[in-house]
Design a protein around this motif. Structure first.
Motif, PDB file in Angstrom:
ATOM      1  N   LEU A 185       0.844  -1.187   0.000  1.00  0.00           N
ATOM      2  CA  LEU A 185       0.000   0.000   0.000  1.00  0.00           C
ATOM      3  C   LEU A 185       0.880   1.238   0.000  1.00  0.00           C
ATOM      4  O   LEU A 185       1.635   1.482   0.941  1.00  0.00           O
ATOM      5  CB  LEU A 185      -0.899  -0.010   1.237  1.00  0.00           C
ATOM      6  CG  LEU A 185      -2.037   0.997   1.291  1.00  0.00           C
ATOM      7  CD1 LEU A 185      -3.042   0.742   0.178  1.00  0.00           C
ATOM      8  CD2 LEU A 185      -2.741   0.933   2.646  1.00  0.00           C
ATOM      9  N   ALA A 186       0.768   2.023  -1.062  1.00  0.00           N
ATOM     10  CA  ALA A 186       1.579   3.226  -1.210  1.00  0.00           C
ATOM     11  C   ALA A 186       0.779   4.460  -0.826  1.00  0.00           C
ATOM     12  O   ALA A 186      -0.457   4.437  -0.741  1.00  0.00           O
ATOM     13  CB  ALA A 186       2.068   3.352  -2.657  1.00  0.00           C
ATOM     14  N   SER A 187       1.478   5.542  -0.605  1.00  0.00           N
ATOM     15  CA  SER A 187       0.855   6.820  -0.303  1.00  0.00           C
ATOM     16  C   SER A 187      -0.124   7.210  -1.402  1.00  0.00           C
ATOM     17  O   SER A 187       0.159   7.084  -2.593  1.00  0.00           O
ATOM     18  CB  SER A 187       1.944   7.891  -0.167  1.00  0.00           C
ATOM     19  OG  SER A 187       1.390   9.173  -0.020  1.00  0.00           O
ATOM     20  N   GLY A 188      -1.316   7.661  -0.991  1.00  0.00           N
ATOM     21  CA  GLY A 188      -2.325   8.097  -1.944  1.00  0.00           C
ATOM     22  C   GLY A 188      -3.156   6.998  -2.565  1.00  0.00           C
ATOM     23  O   GLY A 188      -4.000   7.269  -3.425  1.00  0.00           O
ATOM     24  N   ARG A 189      -2.979   5.772  -2.101  1.00  0.00           N
ATOM     25  CA  ARG A 189      -3.671   4.633  -2.693  1.00  0.00           C
ATOM     26  C   ARG A 189      -4.614   3.967  -1.690  1.00  0.00           C
ATOM     27  O   ARG A 189      -4.426   4.049  -0.482  1.00  0.00           O
ATOM     28  CB  ARG A 189      -2.682   3.589  -3.209  1.00  0.00           C
ATOM     29  CG  ARG A 189      -1.636   4.126  -4.150  1.00  0.00           C
ATOM     30  CD  ARG A 189      -2.250   4.703  -5.407  1.00  0.00           C
ATOM     31  NE  ARG A 189      -2.947   3.692  -6.208  1.00  0.00           N
ATOM     32  CZ  ARG A 189      -3.624   3.956  -7.333  1.00  0.00           C
ATOM     33  NH1 ARG A 189      -3.692   5.205  -7.765  1.00  0.00           N
ATOM     34  NH2 ARG A 189      -4.210   3.001  -8.007  1.00  0.00           N
ATOM     35  N   ALA A 190      -5.626   3.310  -2.222  1.00  0.00           N
ATOM     36  CA  ALA A 190      -6.561   2.539  -1.409  1.00  0.00           C
ATOM     37  C   ALA A 190      -6.652   1.125  -1.951  1.00  0.00           C
ATOM     38  O   ALA A 190      -6.503   0.891  -3.156  1.00  0.00           O
ATOM     39  CB  ALA A 190      -7.945   3.187  -1.413  1.00  0.00           C
TER      40      ALA A 190
END
Length: 205
Positions: free
Chosen positions: A25-30
């Motif tokens: 899970l990366a920043s800005g992702r869901a």
């Protein structure tokens, strides 16, 4: 990556539920978890949140970046709406209580004891505490339960703002939230295989 799991196996009641789950899970992702009831979505979220140990596998993430919202709303009935949010802000080192109240249209209820709220109002209050928590990764288990269409739209807007600000989320839901930033993980293919029975077990079946 804000959160990563590799070859994760999780248990419920001592019995393996899911095995071999890997995610990042990366920043800005869901990431939206799909699967039938009882498939292991809640167990996976609770394991990622550190509320129960994994059977095997590895979870990587910076300490203090996660917040979990499950089926319980995490509110104190004797406290007012504002007092509940102020309490959580103090626990999590201070988010903006007024911003949380405004995001979920709780201003008319701000001085009402939480015990006097409807189920949907309690859910809005429980979700508002995510704003004051100021944690990067939200782990959400069926967050729209008890919410009407308007409140569900509020939640989706808050979630989009969280992602736009560099946050991330894993959401177990059957509701379509309209998130362009979201990927989907169906947990059904990771269902754990039934344990093999030995001769001793078979004698009692």
């Amino acid at each position: 990556m804000l959160l990563k799991a590799e070859n994760l196996s999780v248990t419920r009641g001592g019995i393996a539920v899911l095995e071999g789950v890997s995610l990042a899970l990366a920043s800005g992702r869901a990431l939206v978890l799909r699967g039938p009831n009882g498939a292991g979505k809640t167990t996976l979220l609770r394991t990622l949140a550190g509320l129960q140990p994994a059977l095997k596998g590895r979870i990587e993430g910076e300490e203090g970046t996660l917040v979990y919202a499950g089926h319980a709303d995490g509110i104190k009935g004797a406290l007012t709406v504002r007092e509940n949010l102020s309490f959580w802000a103090s626990i999590f080192a201070g988010g903006d209580v007024d911003a949380a109240i405004d995001a979920y249209a709780l201003a008319p209820l701000a001085d009402r004891p939480a015990a006097a709220l409807s189920a949907g109002q309690k859910r809005r209050l429980g979700l508002a505490r995510l704003i004051v928590a100021r944690r990067a990764v939200w782990l959400l288990d069926e967050p729209t339960v008890s919410l009407d269409r308007e409140a569900t739209a509020m939640f989706a807007a808050v979630l989009r703002a969280h992602l736009a600000g560099g946050g991330a989320a894993i959401v177990a839901t059957h509701i379509e939230l309209g998130l362009d930033e979201a990927e989907t993980l169906d947990v059904a293919p990771f269902k754990a295989r039934a344990a093999a029975l030995d001769d001793f077990d078979e004698a009692f079946l």
